[in-house]
Design a protein around this motif. Structure first.
Motif, short mmCIF file in Angstrom:
data_model
loop_
_atom_site.label_atom_id
_atom_site.label_comp_id
_atom_site.label_asym_id
_atom_site.label_seq_id
_atom_site.Cartn_x
_atom_site.Cartn_y
_atom_site.Cartn_z
N GLY A 109 3.66 16.88 -4.26
CA GLY A 109 5.05 16.58 -3.96
C GLY A 109 5.38 15.11 -4.04
O GLY A 109 4.51 14.25 -4.20
N GLU A 110 6.67 14.81 -3.94
CA GLU A 110 7.13 13.43 -3.95
C GLU A 110 6.73 12.75 -2.64
O GLU A 110 6.79 13.34 -1.57
CB GLU A 110 8.65 13.39 -4.11
CG GLU A 110 9.14 13.86 -5.48
CD GLU A 110 10.63 13.70 -5.63
OE1 GLU A 110 11.28 13.22 -4.66
OE2 GLU A 110 11.16 14.05 -6.70
N LEU A 111 6.36 11.49 -2.73
CA LEU A 111 5.89 10.75 -1.58
C LEU A 111 7.01 10.53 -0.57
O LEU A 111 8.10 10.06 -0.92
CB LEU A 111 5.32 9.40 -2.02
CG LEU A 111 4.86 8.47 -0.90
CD1 LEU A 111 3.69 9.09 -0.13
CD2 LEU A 111 4.46 7.11 -1.48
N LEU A 112 6.73 10.86 0.69
CA LEU A 112 7.60 10.51 1.81
C LEU A 112 6.80 9.55 2.68
O LEU A 112 5.97 9.94 3.49
CB LEU A 112 8.01 11.76 2.60
CG LEU A 112 8.84 11.51 3.88
CD1 LEU A 112 10.10 10.71 3.55
CD2 LEU A 112 9.19 12.82 4.55
N ASP A 113 7.04 8.26 2.49
CA ASP A 113 6.30 7.20 3.18
C ASP A 113 6.87 7.02 4.58
O ASP A 113 8.06 6.72 4.75
CB ASP A 113 6.41 5.90 2.39
CG ASP A 113 5.45 4.83 2.86
OD1 ASP A 113 5.14 4.80 4.07
OD2 ASP A 113 5.00 4.02 2.03
N MET A 114 6.01 7.18 5.59
CA MET A 114 6.47 7.16 6.98
C MET A 114 6.31 5.80 7.65
O MET A 114 6.65 5.64 8.82
CB MET A 114 5.69 8.20 7.78
CG MET A 114 5.95 9.63 7.35
SD MET A 114 7.68 10.08 7.60
CE MET A 114 7.83 9.91 9.38
N ARG A 115 5.81 4.81 6.95
CA ARG A 115 5.46 3.56 7.60
C ARG A 115 6.66 2.78 8.14
O ARG A 115 6.51 1.94 9.03
CB ARG A 115 4.64 2.70 6.65
CG ARG A 115 3.23 3.24 6.46
CD ARG A 115 2.45 2.45 5.43
NE ARG A 115 3.01 2.63 4.09
CZ ARG A 115 2.49 2.08 2.99
NH1 ARG A 115 1.42 1.31 3.09
NH2 ARG A 115 3.05 2.29 1.82
N ALA A 116 7.86 3.06 7.62
CA ALA A 116 9.05 2.36 8.14
C ALA A 116 9.43 2.85 9.53
O ALA A 116 10.11 2.15 10.28
CB ALA A 116 10.22 2.54 7.18
N LEU A 117 8.99 4.07 9.88
CA LEU A 117 9.33 4.65 11.17
C LEU A 117 8.25 4.27 12.18
O LEU A 117 7.41 5.07 12.56
CB LEU A 117 9.44 6.17 11.04
CG LEU A 117 10.07 6.91 12.23
CD1 LEU A 117 11.52 6.52 12.40
CD2 LEU A 117 9.94 8.41 12.06
#
Length: 377
Positions: free
Chosen positions: A39-47
Motif C-alpha cells: 500500500g501507499e505509505l502513511l508516515d506517522m512521524r508527524a503525529l
C-alpha cells in the motif's frame, strides 16, 4: 481535532473512497516483521509528542509518532521506565510501532508484555472515524478491551493515533549472575528458581565457543537482590557491562544473532517454560524468558519441521527474520526466500475467524497493512 490528526483522518477518508491500501509506518524499524506490507505509505512521524505525563500516577499518554527513545528519556528523568523493555532494532522506532508490533524484551516473562501496560488508545478506523478505548487508569478498562487488542495487530485494525501506558519506577537494585551449564541444566535451574521467592527479572542461555552459559538478571529491593545473589551463587558481573549486554540482547545485537549470515533465517519458538530441550539441526539456540522464548537459525525450507517440533513442545514458531542480513527497516518478504514461507504459524480455525471478524469490523475496506498478519482469505 488538531492539524496532524486531522491530516491522518483525511488521508484515511480519501483512501477509503478510492479503495487505496495504506501501509502505516513510523520509523520503519520493524518492517521486517510479519508478511510484507503493501500500500501507499502513511508516515506517522508527524503525529508526535507526549500529551500527558503524571509521574505520581505512573501513567503517560503519548502520540503514536513519538520516538520511543524520546519517551524512554523522559521517563528516565523521573526514575521510571517501560518495564517490558520494547526492542528497538535501530534508531527511529516510534511508540505506535512499539504497540503495533507487540514485541517485548528480556524482562517480559517476569513483568508482562506490551499489552499488559496499554491502558487506553485512540484509533482511526477504516471508516475514518476517531475512536477512543480504555482510559488512563486500570479501572477504566471494561468490556471488550480493544486498546490491548491493538498490541501485536501490526496496524491491521486501524491507525493508532495515541496510547496511554502504565509505567513503573526503575527498581532500586539490579545484579547479573553468570553460570556455566548446558542447555538442559539451564532449563532445570530456571524452572527450579521460578518456584522460589526470588527477584528474577530476565535470563539468557547461550553457547560461547561450545560452552553453555546462563545469565540471570535480578531486580528489586536492595535486600532482596543481595540475598538472592548470596543464595544462588554464580559469578556476579559488573553492572555497567551487564547492562550493555542486556541492551544488545534486547535489540538483537549480540554476536549470536549475526552468525550464519546469508544462509539461515531467524526463528522464534514460543513454548512453555517447562518444555524440555527442543532439538534442531545446527547451532544451539539462544534461550530467553526463563525458557519460554527460544531463538534458532535454520533455512526457511525447514518451516514445516520446525513448526511441527514447536507444536509437539506445546508452542508455535515464527519466521522472525533473516539472521544478520537485513538492516533495521529492511523488508524481507517471501519473494527473496527460497520458496514462500508464511511468517506466522497457522491459527486454529476459531481464532482465525475472530481475527478476520475484527479486521472486517474495524477496517471494512481492507485498507490497513493488508496481509501483514494473515494471508488473504
Amino acid at each position: 481535532m488538531d492539524t496532524e490528526l486531522h491530516a491522518v483522518v483525511e488521508r484515511v477518508r480519501a483512501a477509503a473512497a478510492d479503495a487505496t491500501p495504506l501501509c502505516i509506518r513510523g520509523g520503519g524499524t520493524k518492517d521486517f516483521y510479519g508478511e510484507a506490507p503493501h500500500g501507499e505509505l502513511l508516515d506517522m512521524r508527524a503525529l508526535g509528542g507526549i500529551t500527558s505525563y503524571e509521574p505520581s500516577e505512573l501513567v503517560v499518554t503519548v502520540r503514536a509518532g513519538t520516538p520511543l527513545a524520546e519517551l524512554e528519556a523522559v521517563l528516565a528523568e523521573k526514575g521510571q521506565c517501560l518495564p517490558f523493555e520494547p526492542p528497538r532494532f535501530g534508531d527511529g522506532g516510534t511508540v505506535g510501532g512499539m504497540v503495533a508490533a507487540g514485541l517485548s524484551g528480556p524482562a517480559r516473562a517476569s513483568v508482562g508484555a506490551v499489552r499488559d501496560y496499554v491502558l487506553g488508545a485512540t484509533l482511526v478506523n477504516g471508516r475514518a472515524e476517531v475512536l477512543s478505548f480504555g482510559g488512563q487508569v486500570m479501572k477504566n478498562v471494561a468490556g471488550y478491551d480493544v486498546s490491548r487488542v491493538l498490541a501485536g495487530s501490526l496496524g491491521t485494525l486501524g491507525v493508532i493515533a495515541e496510547v496511554s501506558l502504565k509505567v513503573l519506577p526503575v527498581p532500586p537494585a539490579e545484579a547479573t549472575l553468570e553460570f556455566a551449564c548446558g542447555q538442559a541444566d539451564a532449563l532445570r535451574l530456571l524452572n527450579e528458581w521460578g518456584g522460589r521467592p526470588l527477584p528474577l527479572n530476565a535470563s539468557c542461555w547461550v553457547e560461547h565457543e561450545g560452552v553453555g552459559v546462563l545469565y540471570l538478571r535480578l531486580r528489586g529491593a536492595v535486600a532482596a537482590v543481595e540475598a538472592a545473589c548470596a543464595h544462588l551463587g554464580g559469578e556476579r558481573k559488573d553492572n555497567a557491562r551487564a547492562a550493555a549486554d542486556w541492551q544488545s540482547l534486547r535489540d538483537q545485537q549480540l554476536p549470536w544473532f549475526a552468525t550464519g549470515e546469508g544462509t539461515n533465517a531467524l526463528w522464534r519458538l514460543s513454548v512453555p517454560q517447562t518444555a524440555p530441550v527442543v532439538a534442531l539441526d545446527g547451532a544451539a539456540p539462544l534461550i530467553e524468558w526463563h525458557g519460554g522464548q527460544r531463538w534458532y537459525k535454520a533455512a526457511p525450507e525447514q518451516a514445516a519441521r520446525i513448526r511441527e517440533i514447536a507444536r509437539e513442545a506445546g508452542g508455535h514458531a515464527t519466521l522472525f527474520r533473516w539472521a544478520g542480513t537485513n538492516p533495521p527497516g529492511a523488508n524481507t518478504s517471501g519473494a527473496n526466500m527460497a520458496g514462500k514461507v508464511q511468517r506466522f504459524d497457522a491459527l486454529s480455525a476459531p481464532v482465525e475467524r475472530i481475527h478476520r471478524a475484527l479486521m472486517r469490523e474495524f477496517d471494512p475496506h481492507g485498507l490497513f497493512n493488508r496481509g501483514r498478519l494473515l494471508a488473504p482469505a
